[in-house]
Design a protein around this motif. Structure first.
Motif: not given
Length: 311
Positions: A249-272
């Protein structure tokens, strides 16, 4: 080499997860096929599937109903061998899993050149149905509907877009164009279109995911040594099952369009981290569960070795 015993902390976590969020049989079977079976040839005996799904408390009747539904929906096809049935991925099922895998196991592009893809569907009675179908399908690909006939995405997969237009039979109806900001013409930038995506809702789902899987990630550690093979397979499957429900459901927008604290980054790191830690033991459990006397589980595909950089 001794096999690790089941860790009580991980056992409690898995039991609580399955009690509080019992997965639907068909949906979980899709996860199992996509994550575990597709990379190993994409086929499994029905009796082995029944045994494997019992790991999650899914009973035989639910498994039989699920494989029947997936066959009706052209994800799987049955092959009879005497009294035994073997289910394999169809060509279309394999394509669907491949598309989902690109989004689940791999991060989005690291950079963005400011280029947008716009899809325009003109007005007219002949394209009303096409417009509705295309909006729905492009929504799954991360496009936002700006107006009923205009959809946009800043990092569209052009190959997938071409396939989708062909699948829907609307390649002759749609206009697909590239767009960039024209400096000095207006004070508004295309990046402001980020408001057309439900980012708050997606962020909330990512935070819920992190809250749910944080404890088991800490218990597993970086090497998965505390997991028994059965626990490793359980955790890996539940992780992917929960993560895919958010990331698709995540549109995978560029980092430049996302908040600095976007939790998707942490979620990917945890999953990895969890995926890499538990995969060796999970693969051992899978081979034992899916093979019989004289059988060998096919070697994992190249795509599998690229997932979260497992190798």
């Amino acid at each position: 080499m001794s096999v690790p015993q089941a860790d009580p902390v991980i056992t409690r976590w898995t039991r609580q997860f399955l009690r509080e969020e019992p997965p639907r049989a068909t949906s979980l079977l899709v996860t199992v096929f996509g994550d575990a079976i597709a990379p190993h040839g994409g086929a499994a005996w029905l009796r082995k599937l029944i045994e494997l799904m019992d790991t999650f408390g899914i009973n035989e009747r639910a498994v039989r109903t699920s494989v029947f539904r997936l066959a009706e929906d052209h994800w799987l096809e049955a092959q009879r061998h005497g009294r035994q049935s073997r289910y394999t991925l169809t060509a279309s099922g394999g394509r669907r899993f491949a598309l989902a895998s690109r989004r689940i196991y791999h991060p989005g592009p690291a950079t963005w050149d400011g280029h947008w893809t716009l899809v325009l569907i003109p007005r007219g009675a002949d394209v009303v149905t096409s417009r509705s179908d295309l909006r729905r399908e492009l929504g799954w690909e991360g496009f936002a509907t700006i107006t009923p006939g205009l959809l946009a995405h800043p990092q569209a997969d052009r190959d997938r877009l071409r396939e989708l237009l062909d699948e829907l039979g609307v390649r002759d109806d749609a206009f697909v164009v590239g767009a960039r900001d024209l400096p000095g013409v207006t004070t508004r930038e295309l990046a402001e279109l980020a408001g057309y995506w439900p980012l708050d809702a997606v962020a909330a789902q990512y935070r819920e995911f992190l809250t749910r899987f944080g404890p088991v990630a800490r218990a597993i550690g970086t090497d998965g040594a505390r997991c028994s093979p059965r626990q490793a397979f359980l955790v890996r499957t539940l992780l992917v099952h929960a993560y895919r429900r958010v990331v698709l459901h995540d549109p995978r927008l560029p980092a430049a369009m996302l908040p600095e604290d976007w939790p998707g980054r942490e979620a990917y790191g945890l999953s990895r981290g969890v995926y890499r830690a538990v995969t060796p033991a999970a693969e051992g459990y899978l081979e034992e569960a899916l093979t019989g006397a004289g059988e060998v589980l096919p070697m994992p595909s190249a795509e599998f070795r690229e997932r979260f950089c497992v190798r």
